[in-house]
Motif scaffolding. Sequence first.
Motif, short mmCIF file in Angstrom:
data_model
loop_
_atom_site.label_atom_id
_atom_site.label_comp_id
_atom_site.label_asym_id
_atom_site.label_seq_id
_atom_site.Cartn_x
_atom_site.Cartn_y
_atom_site.Cartn_z
N ASN A 85 -10.88 2.76 13.23
CA ASN A 85 -10.36 2.79 11.86
C ASN A 85 -10.85 1.53 11.13
O ASN A 85 -11.48 0.66 11.72
N PHE A 86 -10.49 1.42 9.87
CA PHE A 86 -11.03 0.31 9.07
C PHE A 86 -10.11 0.02 7.89
O PHE A 86 -9.55 0.94 7.29
N GLU A 162 -3.44 3.64 0.76
CA GLU A 162 -3.30 2.31 0.20
C GLU A 162 -2.73 1.40 1.28
O GLU A 162 -1.75 1.73 1.95
N SER A 163 -3.35 0.24 1.47
CA SER A 163 -2.85 -0.74 2.42
C SER A 163 -1.96 -1.74 1.69
O SER A 163 -2.30 -2.23 0.61
N ASN A 164 -0.81 -2.04 2.28
CA ASN A 164 0.10 -3.04 1.73
C ASN A 164 0.12 -4.32 2.57
O ASN A 164 0.99 -5.17 2.39
N TYR A 165 -0.86 -4.43 3.45
CA TYR A 165 -0.95 -5.60 4.33
C TYR A 165 -1.93 -6.60 3.73
O TYR A 165 -3.10 -6.29 3.51
N SER A 188 -0.13 -4.08 12.64
CA SER A 188 0.60 -4.35 11.39
C SER A 188 -0.02 -3.65 10.20
O SER A 188 0.67 -3.33 9.23
N VAL A 189 -1.32 -3.42 10.26
CA VAL A 189 -1.99 -2.76 9.13
C VAL A 189 -1.47 -1.34 8.96
O VAL A 189 -1.02 -0.94 7.88
N GLU A 190 -1.52 -0.56 10.05
CA GLU A 190 -1.08 0.84 9.94
C GLU A 190 0.43 0.93 9.68
O GLU A 190 0.91 1.91 9.10
N ASN A 191 1.17 -0.09 10.09
CA ASN A 191 2.61 -0.10 9.82
C ASN A 191 2.92 -0.42 8.36
O ASN A 191 4.08 -0.37 7.94
N PHE A 283 -8.78 3.23 6.10
CA PHE A 283 -9.50 4.43 6.51
C PHE A 283 -9.00 4.81 7.90
O PHE A 283 -9.26 4.11 8.88
N LYS A 284 -8.30 5.93 8.00
CA LYS A 284 -7.72 6.36 9.26
C LYS A 284 -8.39 7.65 9.73
O LYS A 284 -8.51 8.61 8.97
#
Length: 571
Positions: A85-86, A162-165, A188-191, A283-284
Amino acid sequence: MNLNSITKQIILLFVIVSLVSCDKDFNEIGTDIVGGDNNHYLGDKTTEYTVQAYNQKLGPVATNNLPINPLGIFSNPAFGTTTANFVTQLEIASASLNRTFNNVDPTLYQTLPIVDSVILNIPYFSKLKETTTNEDGEILKTYRLDSIYGESGSKFRLSIHESNYFLRNLDPETQFTEQQSFYNDNQSVENNITPGRLNNAPLVNTEYIKNADGRENEAFYFNKKEQITKTKNDDNEDVLARSVPSMRLHLDNNFFLNKIINAPSGQLVNNDVFKNYFRGLYFKVESLGNSNSLAMMNFAGGTVTVYYREDSKVTDAQGVVTFNKVDKSFVMNLTGNTISLQSNSNENADYITATNSTTEATSLYLKGGQGSMAVIDLFGPDTDGNGIADELEEIRTRGWLINEANLIFNIDKVKMGNAQTVEPNRIFLYDLNNKTVLVDYIFDQTTFPGYSKQNKYVHGGYILDENNKHLSQAKNDDGVITKKGTKYKIRITDHIKNLIRKDSTNVRLGLVVTETITNVGFTKLKTPIGIIDKIPTMSALNPLGTVLYGSHSSVADDKRLKLEIYYTKPD
């Protein structure tokens, strides 16, 4: 032409010939002879010397801000499955920076701005294969994708969130003096992503979209066809635009209307503020059951473009006010901080056992990413405890003229199985003690303009066939290697000369897979293992792996890891 100029050209020619020569019968007369003309040497000879090799599992590695990044799912029976992923920050392009929209002042518009479409576009690595012309006179281009691994056309689920990390620049634990490291196991990113998918918009112009279900998420694949988009000109006529193969996704209009057009005051003023406001895209990828396709991507070459229309207020000479809709665009680049997020699953039991062992290896498992490497000692043990390997001590007394030295790594085809078709193109040997390249790497100045992955040709490390020919060009139209390799060879002539003639330290060597040999930077391990606290960056981003025969005495002699030294013996 003066004498000085001629002399310089002769010297330059001599240097080039010396560097690129890789013929094992070439004798470097005068470079290693002590005593000049009084020395006499017999014919060339070859001897194999002791090499001891060990496996080492690496664990998580820092993968932030890599030059290229993997995306997709790749299965290798010898190792398991890698899912890549990215996450990336976005930066507002200079032409769009500090943009204001007419929705902030009711006197400037009659109707609010409208977002027509939002396009994510990331070109693939590709090569033009053929250009043809059809019956209508249209020029058609056929491409071949580069750096695509797995099965051609294999599909997987792709979701953009959207990433909130927040990906900060500097590490507070170093008083903000060093770059912040982010590791490839960062959960933590995917969370911290927004649940809804941004690439969930129904498509238009589906005659030019090749995904099976009319969307760009549930059955995504890396398409080698040129991108064709259709728009209308001022006369309402269809206009086709063609571009190189790319990941081209339609993102959610309403999200970007609210995030960009309706952004709170001051959030678009500069990129430092913007990257904290809009923290990035995630990107998952997810398997559809048998997904097996992964690409190396230059995300930094990608863009997100918001195409919108807003009113343009016009007041004529008589004071009559009219509003006309004007087409505009707001561009964001996929630059800023990034993390390659790689995870392994279904790992092969033999791989786990071998790489968690401290004994001399029968098989060497090299895998990029959160993978494994080999540790190599030359010339065997030091039985008298003086700090110098016994074999090396003996060679130093013989006065040999060293012509060439190579490490030969044979591929274990049984353990690799069907994964043989996706062997790494190249492996990389380096000074493990000092985290630097070998002298042979420095001296080898061979280059291949337009294809830098073949640089350092003499030093080698290429995958070879049974005739010692490298296979980097043996690919089908999808860029997949079609001919199976048998071994890798790395020339370490100057390293061996320095050990014998200059009493250089016999350092431990590290061996890894590499994406390209031209980048020799290093990246941190999350948990250091003895002297191994960093690995080559180009191994951290490479998803491939190979199994090589090791140095253990149980390995058949014709397969065992070898150090071959070609020398001329004094009379």
